[in-house]
Scaffold this active site. Structure first.
Site, PDB file in Angstrom:
ATOM      1  N   LYS A 111       0.706  -1.517   0.130  1.00  0.00           N
ATOM      2  CA  LYS A 111      -0.210   0.222   0.045  1.00  0.00           C
ATOM      3  C   LYS A 111       0.652   1.359   0.094  1.00  0.00           C
ATOM      4  CE  LYS A 111      -4.205  -1.531   1.704  1.00  0.00           C
ATOM      5  NZ  LYS A 111      -5.310  -0.925   2.571  1.00  0.00           N
ATOM      6  N   LYS A 195      -4.715  -9.852  -6.312  1.00  0.00           N
ATOM      7  CA  LYS A 195      -5.723 -10.735  -5.775  1.00  0.00           C
ATOM      8  C   LYS A 195      -6.585  -9.306  -6.174  1.00  0.00           C
ATOM      9  CE  LYS A 195      -5.749  -7.394  -1.879  1.00  0.00           C
ATOM     10  NZ  LYS A 195      -5.703  -7.596  -0.120  1.00  0.00           N
ATOM     11  N   LYS A 198     -10.075  -3.560  -3.941  1.00  0.00           N
ATOM     12  CA  LYS A 198     -11.066  -2.379  -3.809  1.00  0.00           C
ATOM     13  C   LYS A 198     -10.010  -1.711  -5.310  1.00  0.00           C
ATOM     14  CE  LYS A 198     -12.806  -2.831  -0.108  1.00  0.00           C
ATOM     15  NZ  LYS A 198     -13.007  -2.683   1.075  1.00  0.00           N
TER      16      LYS A 198
HETATM   17  P1  TYM Z   1     -10.156  -5.127   3.654  1.00  0.00           P
HETATM   18  O1  TYM Z   1     -11.535  -3.930   4.195  1.00  0.00           O
HETATM   19  O2  TYM Z   1      -9.555  -4.636   2.659  1.00  0.00           O
HETATM   20  O3  TYM Z   1     -11.189  -6.378   3.450  1.00  0.00           O
HETATM   21  C1  TYM Z   1     -13.253  -7.003   3.984  1.00  0.00           C
HETATM   22  C2  TYM Z   1     -12.778  -8.431   3.650  1.00  0.00           C
HETATM   23  O4  TYM Z   1     -12.420  -9.077   2.701  1.00  0.00           O
HETATM   24  C3  TYM Z   1     -11.185 -10.061   2.600  1.00  0.00           C
HETATM   25  N1  TYM Z   1     -11.154  -9.678   1.134  1.00  0.00           N
HETATM   26  C4  TYM Z   1     -10.864 -10.943   0.208  1.00  0.00           C
HETATM   27  N2  TYM Z   1     -11.147 -12.246   0.834  1.00  0.00           N
HETATM   28  C5  TYM Z   1     -10.778 -13.223  -0.965  1.00  0.00           C
HETATM   29  N3  TYM Z   1     -10.803 -12.668  -2.663  1.00  0.00           N
HETATM   30  C6  TYM Z   1     -10.439 -11.129  -2.125  1.00  0.00           C
HETATM   31  N4  TYM Z   1      -9.602 -10.921  -3.522  1.00  0.00           N
HETATM   32  C7  TYM Z   1     -10.716 -10.316  -0.926  1.00  0.00           C
HETATM   33  N5  TYM Z   1     -10.172  -8.661  -0.472  1.00  0.00           N
HETATM   34  C8  TYM Z   1     -10.482  -8.700   0.265  1.00  0.00           C
HETATM   35  C9  TYM Z   1     -10.537  -9.222   3.255  1.00  0.00           C
HETATM   36  O5  TYM Z   1      -9.292 -10.496   3.252  1.00  0.00           O
HETATM   37  C10 TYM Z   1     -11.398  -9.041   4.704  1.00  0.00           C
HETATM   38  O6  TYM Z   1     -11.695 -10.138   5.552  1.00  0.00           O
HETATM   39  N6  TYM Z   1      -7.517  -5.136   7.629  1.00  0.00           N
HETATM   40  C11 TYM Z   1      -8.470  -5.473   7.304  1.00  0.00           C
HETATM   41  C12 TYM Z   1     -10.631  -4.990   7.630  1.00  0.00           C
HETATM   42  C13 TYM Z   1     -10.071  -5.077   9.204  1.00  0.00           C
HETATM   43  C14 TYM Z   1     -10.736  -6.281  10.034  1.00  0.00           C
HETATM   44  C15 TYM Z   1      -9.724  -6.141  11.313  1.00  0.00           C
HETATM   45  C16 TYM Z   1     -10.534  -7.535  10.129  1.00  0.00           C
HETATM   46  C17 TYM Z   1      -9.805  -4.141  10.851  1.00  0.00           C
HETATM   47  N7  TYM Z   1     -10.094  -4.495  11.276  1.00  0.00           N
HETATM   48  C18 TYM Z   1     -10.262  -7.050  12.501  1.00  0.00           C
HETATM   49  C19 TYM Z   1     -10.559  -8.624  10.758  1.00  0.00           C
HETATM   50  C20 TYM Z   1     -10.565  -8.076  12.697  1.00  0.00           C
HETATM   51  C21 TYM Z   1      -8.883  -5.134   5.839  1.00  0.00           C
HETATM   52  O7  TYM Z   1      -8.061  -4.085   5.407  1.00  0.00           O
HETATM   53  O8  TYM Z   1      -9.761  -5.630   4.965  1.00  0.00           O
END
Ligand code: TYM
Length: 332
Positions: A111, A195, A198
């Protein structure tokens, strides 16, 4: 007792990977566990967010949670910045976790890009806020996509170091990631080795939760593939990342194993498989998209759900934070 925590960032373009890797699993887990599902707005601002869009996107994630089938009576749906424990515990973890640990985080490297000097300090300590999200509730299980695995390991290390440093062996549980299964790693439709994300500037690379049926069908039709028909067994997908990804998406949407998809479609070309995949994707996603739009129309209701959730979340976190402060040696 087991407790589930997970979060999604309100940074726009909620996509099929977020749904299959995370949100869909939340819906199942609420049947068996006490769950908290958070819209992590404080994480979002580690990279620039336009304030008006952040507000809209926060409501969009809350709407997606509800539309996917999370029941706000059963589970706690809330907004991270509404509960002070997240920021408070994150600061303490900034003083527990080591620079060396954070330096190894691949998501920061991705990032921050080439010019690390210009990344926000928040982006660097992002994983500590994530540890705080989970541990402020002493959550034991964390459903996430595969890309969050390293952050979860850091959360475990931080919990263990806190427990050890302050001589309170079992205070924080070591949270377990729930990652398994088809859908844990959905790849870009344009590149089977990257992957689905967003922030990919190519909208064709992902299926957004807001895409209509035509758009979904068009994106799947245009998805990159190789010229060979689908193999006769799953091993035949090795070295064919795009084919593997589409089969994986089909399996995840249908709720079956890849073996099952290959049994049905092995030997067929993409001219047959892609339309079948598009139909399945539309069948599974369209009702959610429609519900999302409906729910988004009622902002007052969404805000009420988030406020109510914040109150319930705070009631769990506040006594834990009080104990944390005592343990650390703050006057309480
Ligand atoms: P974020 O917002 O990027 O994504 C949300 C969730 O979607 C999953 N994900 C995917 N799963 C499969 N294939 C993909 N291409 C893909 N892209 C995203 C992510 O693994 C996530 O589960 N840091 C985290 C958010 C967060 C969080 C937490 C999660 C903040 N605090 C505490 C669990 C516990 C994030 O950026 O997710």
């Amino acid at each position: 007792p087991e407790r589930v925590f997970s979060g999604v960032q309100p940074t726009g373009n909620l996509h099929l990977g977020n749904y299959l890797g995370a949100i869909r699993k939340f819906v199942t887990l609420q049947q068996s566990h006490d769950c908290l599902f958070c819209v992590v707005d404080m994480h979002a601002i580690t990279v620039w967010q336009d304030p008006a869009r952040l507000r809209a996107q926060t409501l969009e994630i809350a709407a997606a949670y509800l539309a996917a089938g999370i029941d706000p009576e059963k589970s706690i749906i809330f907004n991270q910045s509404h509960v002070s424990a997240h920021a408070e515990l994150a600061w303490i973890f900034n003083c527990v976790a080591r620079m060396g640990w954070l330096n190894r985080m691949t998501q920061f490297k991705d990032k921050a890009g080439k010019d690390k000097e210009r990344a926000s300090a928040g982006l660097f300590v992002y994983p500590n806020l994530m540890s705080a999200d989970i541990l402020a509730y002493k959550a034991t299980h964390v459903p996430v996509g595969d890309d969050q695995k390293q952050h979860l390991e850091l959360a475990r290390d931080t919990a263990a170091k806190f427990n050890n440093d302050f001589g309170c062996p079992d205070f924080f549980p070591l949270p377990e990631p729930l990652i398994k299964g088809a859908g844990a790693r959905v790849m870009s439709l344009k590149d089977g080795t990257a992957k689905m994300s967003k922030s990919d500037p190519a909208d064709n690379s992902r299926i957004n939760m807001t895409d209509d049926a035509d758009m979904i069908a068009r994106k799947i039709k245009k998805a990159k593939t190789d010229p060979e028909p689908l193999p006769g067994d799953v091993e035949g997908l090795t070295g064919r990342p795009e084919a593997d990804n589409l089969v994986g998406i089909y399996a995840a949407l249908a709720g079956v194993e890849k073996e099952h998809v290959i049994a049905d479609f092995g030997g067929q070309g993409f001219g047959v498989f892609k339309p079948a995949l598009a139909d399945l994707a539309v069948e599974k996603l369209s009702p959610i998209t429609a519900r999302m739009r409906e729910i988004q129309g009622d902002e007052a209701h969404l805000e009420k759900v988030l406020k109510d959730g914040a109150g319930r979340a705070d009631a769990i976190a506040a006594p834990i934070m009080r104990e944390v402060k005592e343990i650390v040696g703050f006057l309480v």
